[in-house]
Each structure stands twice: as C-alpha cells, then as structure tokens.
Design an enzyme around this catalytic site. Structure first.
Site, mmCIF file in Angstrom:
data_model
loop_
_atom_site.group_PDB
_atom_site.id
_atom_site.type_symbol
_atom_site.label_atom_id
_atom_site.label_comp_id
_atom_site.label_asym_id
_atom_site.label_seq_id
_atom_site.Cartn_x
_atom_site.Cartn_y
_atom_site.Cartn_z
ATOM 1 N N LYS A 142 -81.391 35.609 -28.404
ATOM 2 C CA LYS A 142 -81.745 37.018 -28.160
ATOM 3 C C LYS A 142 -81.917 37.717 -29.507
ATOM 4 O O LYS A 142 -82.808 38.544 -29.695
ATOM 5 C CB LYS A 142 -80.657 37.696 -27.310
ATOM 6 C CG LYS A 142 -81.017 39.086 -26.801
ATOM 7 C CD LYS A 142 -80.672 40.223 -27.769
ATOM 8 C CE LYS A 142 -81.060 41.576 -27.208
ATOM 9 N NZ LYS A 142 -80.808 42.682 -28.138
ATOM 10 N N ASP A 175 -98.255 39.986 -25.474
ATOM 11 C CA ASP A 175 -97.492 39.964 -24.223
ATOM 12 C C ASP A 175 -96.051 39.512 -24.501
ATOM 13 O O ASP A 175 -95.789 38.318 -24.693
ATOM 14 C CB ASP A 175 -98.212 38.994 -23.269
ATOM 15 C CG ASP A 175 -97.568 38.902 -21.897
ATOM 16 O OD1 ASP A 175 -96.373 39.204 -21.765
ATOM 17 O OD2 ASP A 175 -98.277 38.503 -20.959
ATOM 18 N N HIS A 217 -74.131 48.208 -37.130
ATOM 19 C CA HIS A 217 -74.905 48.600 -35.957
ATOM 20 C C HIS A 217 -74.549 50.024 -35.524
ATOM 21 O O HIS A 217 -75.427 50.850 -35.309
ATOM 22 C CB HIS A 217 -74.608 47.612 -34.827
ATOM 23 C CG HIS A 217 -75.493 47.763 -33.641
ATOM 24 N ND1 HIS A 217 -76.749 47.212 -33.590
ATOM 25 C CD2 HIS A 217 -75.313 48.403 -32.476
ATOM 26 C CE1 HIS A 217 -77.296 47.507 -32.437
ATOM 27 N NE2 HIS A 217 -76.445 48.239 -31.742
ATOM 28 N N GLU A 275 -84.246 49.546 -30.493
ATOM 29 C CA GLU A 275 -82.875 49.185 -30.897
ATOM 30 C C GLU A 275 -82.613 49.460 -32.372
ATOM 31 O O GLU A 275 -83.298 48.912 -33.241
ATOM 32 C CB GLU A 275 -82.605 47.701 -30.576
ATOM 33 C CG GLU A 275 -81.147 47.353 -30.785
ATOM 34 C CD GLU A 275 -80.756 45.951 -30.347
ATOM 35 O OE1 GLU A 275 -81.576 45.246 -29.735
ATOM 36 O OE2 GLU A 275 -79.604 45.575 -30.635
HETATM 37 P P1 NAD Z 1 -108.930 38.093 -22.712
HETATM 38 O O1 NAD Z 1 -109.530 37.456 -21.534
HETATM 39 O O2 NAD Z 1 -108.873 39.581 -22.764
HETATM 40 O O3 NAD Z 1 -109.679 37.590 -24.040
HETATM 41 C C1 NAD Z 1 -109.909 36.259 -24.342
HETATM 42 C C2 NAD Z 1 -111.384 36.010 -24.467
HETATM 43 O O4 NAD Z 1 -111.888 36.606 -25.655
HETATM 44 C C3 NAD Z 1 -111.701 34.542 -24.611
HETATM 45 O O5 NAD Z 1 -111.737 33.928 -23.344
HETATM 46 C C4 NAD Z 1 -113.058 34.556 -25.326
HETATM 47 O O6 NAD Z 1 -114.100 34.582 -24.394
HETATM 48 C C5 NAD Z 1 -113.048 35.889 -26.060
HETATM 49 N N1 NAD Z 1 -112.990 35.761 -27.543
HETATM 50 C C6 NAD Z 1 -113.689 36.523 -28.416
HETATM 51 N N2 NAD Z 1 -113.406 36.175 -29.689
HETATM 52 C C7 NAD Z 1 -112.530 35.148 -29.637
HETATM 53 C C8 NAD Z 1 -111.859 34.365 -30.627
HETATM 54 N N3 NAD Z 1 -112.042 34.548 -31.946
HETATM 55 N N4 NAD Z 1 -110.964 33.420 -30.214
HETATM 56 C C9 NAD Z 1 -110.761 33.230 -28.902
HETATM 57 N N5 NAD Z 1 -111.374 33.937 -27.919
HETATM 58 C C10 NAD Z 1 -112.274 34.895 -28.275
HETATM 59 O O7 NAD Z 1 -107.423 37.657 -22.954
HETATM 60 P P2 NAD Z 1 -106.627 36.281 -22.947
HETATM 61 O O8 NAD Z 1 -106.143 36.036 -24.339
HETATM 62 O O9 NAD Z 1 -107.383 35.184 -22.268
HETATM 63 O O10 NAD Z 1 -105.366 36.650 -22.017
HETATM 64 C C11 NAD Z 1 -104.341 37.481 -22.491
HETATM 65 C C12 NAD Z 1 -103.921 38.458 -21.416
HETATM 66 O O11 NAD Z 1 -103.562 37.766 -20.231
HETATM 67 C C13 NAD Z 1 -102.710 39.268 -21.792
HETATM 68 O O12 NAD Z 1 -102.960 40.621 -21.483
HETATM 69 C C14 NAD Z 1 -101.613 38.701 -20.895
HETATM 70 O O13 NAD Z 1 -100.635 39.700 -20.659
HETATM 71 C C15 NAD Z 1 -102.378 38.339 -19.666
HETATM 72 N N6 NAD Z 1 -101.816 37.355 -18.711
HETATM 73 C C16 NAD Z 1 -100.715 36.603 -18.994
HETATM 74 C C17 NAD Z 1 -100.237 35.673 -18.071
HETATM 75 C C18 NAD Z 1 -99.038 34.816 -18.422
HETATM 76 O O14 NAD Z 1 -98.570 34.858 -19.541
HETATM 77 N N7 NAD Z 1 -98.521 34.019 -17.495
HETATM 78 C C19 NAD Z 1 -100.920 35.513 -16.860
HETATM 79 C C20 NAD Z 1 -102.061 36.280 -16.613
HETATM 80 C C21 NAD Z 1 -102.515 37.192 -17.545
#
Ligand code: NAD
Length: 419
Positions: A259, A275, A373, A81
């Site tokens: 928005k 996300d 805009h 945008e």
């Molecule tokens: P992930 O599982 O890829 O990574 C998280 C993991 O990284 C942690 O569980 C931990 O084991 C590790 N880690 C390493 N260093 C860390 C640190 N310094 N701090 C914390 N953890 C550390 O990702 P995630 O963050 O658990 O999930 C994000 C993903 O899930 C996104 O891609 C999102 O789009 C997707 N998702 C979203 C939804 C929703 O929003 N409803 C539902 C399902 C999946």
C-alpha cells in the site's frame, strides 16, 4: 536543470509552480490549468462520465530530487494524503548522488482474455485455435489500424484450459502490443470482434471478452542505491532489513508495505489521467503470482551503510487513450514529466513507488511514521476541528511548539486561537 531544489517545500505554491514551469517550459495558460483556474469545466466533466453534478478537486504536488535513467524529473502527484509527497522526495534525495534510479521495461504487451464454455472436447478446441492463429491475429489487427501503424497490435496468442466449478473451459490469451496506450479499449474491441470466429471453430460459446489486469508482460523494474540512510547506525540498518523481510514473509505486513508503494504510484497515475484501479489490481495480483502474497520491493545492504532497493511490478499506463489526453490537468502532468513514451513514464512511476516504499520503511524502522505524518496532518485536523483558513497556521505553530498532534490537542489549540 536539476530537480534537486533545496527548500522547495518552504516556497509558496505560486513559487513552486514557477520553478516547475521554468523546468518544464510551461506557458501562462498551462499554469492557469494547473491551478484549476481554467481548462477543466463542468462541461468537460460531463463529457467524461455520467450523471455529472460537479467535480472533486484533489491537491496536485510534485516530488523533487528524482533522477531517473540519468534525467532529472519532477513527478506530479495527485493525492489527498499528507506526507506522501514529502516522503518520496526525501527518499529520492538519498539516491541523487548515487546515480538516481535505473529502470527497465519488459514491453507494452497487454493480455486479452476470450473465455469459451460448453465445449464437447476442450483439448480438440484448443488445438483448432492454434491452427487458426494467423487468421485470429489478422482479425484482431483489422480492428485497430492506428495501433498497427505505430507498430503495435495483436502479436501472439496462447490457449489455456481452466477447470472451473462446473466444467473445463478454454481461455485464449491474446498478446497485444498497445504501445503508448494503456490499451484496455483496444484489446477489448479485438476480443469482442473475435468472438464469432472462435465460436465457429470451437463449437463452444464465448462468454467473457476482456483484458486481464494482471499485465505480467508489461513489467517494469527500477533500482537505486539509498546512500547511508541512518548515518552509519548499524542497528537501524538491521531493523530496516528486518522490516523488509517481514513484508516478504507475511501477507498481513506485505499488504501495508505494498500500500505504501501504491501511495506514490497511484498519485502519479492519477496525475497523468491513467486508470488507478487497473494499476492497483495489476500490482496486487502480481504480488501473489507465486501463490503467496508478498513484497513488490526488495532491499539488500550495499557498501558504506547504503541500502540497494529494487522494485518489480506491472504498470499498464499510457500517454494516449483514456483520460490521458482528454483531461486538461492530466495533460499538464505529462508535460511536467517531459516524457515521450509510455515506457519512460512507467520507469519514472516505478521509481516513485520504490522511493515511497523506502521512505515508509525507513521511518517505520526508526522513529515510526506517526511523528512525521501527524505533523503534516495538523492542517487537515485543524480544518476538521472547525478552524477557519486564517487560523490554521497559528494552530500548526502551537502544535509544533508543544509537539502534540492528537485531535484533542488540536481542538485545544483552536480554543486558544479563538480566545
Ligand atoms: P483508447 O481507446 O482511448 O485509446 C487507445 C487507442 O489510441 C489505440 O487503440 C490506438 O488506436 C490509438 N493510438 C493513437 N496513438 C497511439 C500510440 N502512440 N500508441 C498506441 N495507441 C495509439 O484507450 P485504451 O488505452 O485502449 O484504454 C484505456 C481506457 O480503458 C482507460 O480509460 C481505462 O480506464 C479503460 N478500461 C479499463 C478496463 C480495465 O482495466 N479492466 C476495462 C475497460 C476499459
């Protein structure tokens, strides 16, 4: 180094990148990744999602003039945008000499929901879950030793009884500190692992096992003083406050007002590989948490014709996990920001949302947004009208000279350039 760079917008993309590179200590390799020359291939895309046939490039810009918690930052923004990045930079300029943005972060606690149905005695089941709280938290933490090693993991729980159309169901809320990760996968894994134990102690049946995007324990706040935005014009100050008050009172206006906030926030969320849907869902659900959809920002009149702005919203964003580390350009987004924690990143992104919203309201309360805009939209319209890329600048000149930006005008300018 300062990100308050006069005339930054007048530079070429290469010159702008050189400024950002000097600020963020980017290598030649990093610059190639940012320009899309290297780093993100069809093979990478194929590893990220399904049925890949290509990719969809979105422009990446940087907002300037931001000072957040005493640190100057360039904020990377991926957006299609026009005028969004210019507006944010412009609003941030008004805060630069008043101390910039100051932020606070409630913590990185995400909520996981475990939903239990078919209970003979829901209140008894609720009591049983609390009796087993320590075991439940232990079982969760066994799922993610890495997260626990960083001081994160399941910290507490709460049990709610929700009356649905057919029965009283139990909803267990697990409070998981996900530290520098957004945490959806981390929380969902814990929820799923827990389900058999919950069924055993309640006698019910577990259906849903997923996080809630209403991340109300991951709230970020930012504040700033916008210095004399209307050159002492009290009428315009009054119109600004009146525009804000309508967003507080009227959901039809609040939807557009919020928005505007998300124009900035989603662009930075995308640029860091986070996300966007999770952030949008959380923000809008938070905006209606008191039963009526309302503004996520507030404005008050300050001294010397200034306006004090504040924002409060949940931001479930990470520096690790999801695509934040696996997407080469997203890694550059984080490098440009020079952030070391998800909480720091959250404060910057909330500040951007506030600046974005302020800029929108300021324009709406005065000249309206269309003039600015449409001026920035000319290039898009010229391409839409069929202009070749070497004709676009000429068309922009003609439109600005005549101050006419409608599509029929743009088509007329294209004819002039063609003849
Ligand atoms: P992930 O599982 O890829 O990574 C998280 C993991 O990284 C942690 O569980 C931990 O084991 C590790 N880690 C390493 N260093 C860390 C640190 N310094 N701090 C914390 N953890 C550390 O990702 P995630 O963050 O658990 O999930 C994000 C993903 O899930 C996104 O891609 C999102 O789009 C997707 N998702 C979203 C939804 C929703 O929003 N409803 C539902 C399902 C999946």
């Amino acid at each position: 180094m300062s990100t308050r760079i006069k005339g930054f917008y007048k530079l070429s993309p290469e010159e702008r990148l050189a400024e950002v590179a000097a600020f963020a200590e980017l290598t030649e390799e990093d610059k190639k990744v940012i320009k899309g020359e290297e780093g993100f291939t069809l093979h990478n895309a194929d590893n990220m999602v399904e049925n890949v046939i290509g990719y969809m490039p979105v422009p990446l810009g940087v907002a300037t003039n931001f000072k957040v918690d005493q640190k100057d930052v360039f904020i990377p923004m991926a957006t299609e945008e026009p005028s969004v990045i210019a507006a944010a930079s412009n609003a941030a300029r008004l805060t630069y000499n008043t101390g910039g943005f100051t932020t606070s972060f409630a913590g990185s606690i995400m909520i996981g929901q475990v939903h239990v149905i078919n209970l003979n005695s829901p209140y008894e089941a609720l009591a049983r879950i609390y009796e087993h709280k320590e075991t439940i938290l232990e079982k969760c933490n066994e799922q993610d030793p890495t997260l626990v090693s960083f001081g994160g993991g399941a910290k507490d729980l709460e049990v709610r009884i929700v009356e649905t159309a057919t029965e009283k169901v139990l909803v267990i809320h697990l409070f998981v500190d996900t530290k520098d990760a957004m945490g959806a996968n981390a929380v969902n894994t814990m929820n799923e692992a827990l389900a058999p134990f919950i069924e055993k102690i309640t006698g019910g049946e577990v259906v849903l096992r997923i996080l809630s995007n209403l991340a109300e324990r991951r709230v970020v706040r930012a504040r700033a003083v916008f210095e004399d935005p209307f050159g002492g014009n009290e009428k315009l100050l009054e119109r600004f406050i009146s525009a804000y008050e309508l967003a507080v009172a009227d959901p039809y206006r609040a939807a557009t007002h919020n928005k505007g906030i998300m124009n900035g926030i989603s662009a930075a969320v995308l640029a860091t590989g986070n996300d966007t849907r999770a952030i949008e869902a959380g923000a809008h659900a938070y905006a209606v948490k008191n039963g009526k959809y309302t503004s996520l920002t507030h404005y008050e009149l300050g001294e010397n014709n200034s306006i004090i702005g504040t924002i409060e919203l949940p931001l479930a964003i990470g520096l690790v996990g999801g695509a934040t580390k696996s997407h080469a350009v997203a890694r550059m987004g984080t490098k440009i920001l020079k952030v070391e924690s998800a909480s720091e990143l959250s404060g910057i992104i909330a500040s951007l949302g506030l600046a974005q919203n302020f800029a929108g309201l300021r324009a709406l309360a005065s000249e309206g947004i269309q003039k600015g805009h449409m001026k920035l939209h000319i290039k898009n319209m010229a391409v839409q009208a069929g202009a070749e890329s070497d004709q676009v600048d000429e068309i922009v000149k003609l439109a600005i000279n005549e101050e006419k930006y409608r599509f029929d005008d743009i088509k007329r300018y294209l004819e002039i350039v063609n003849n």
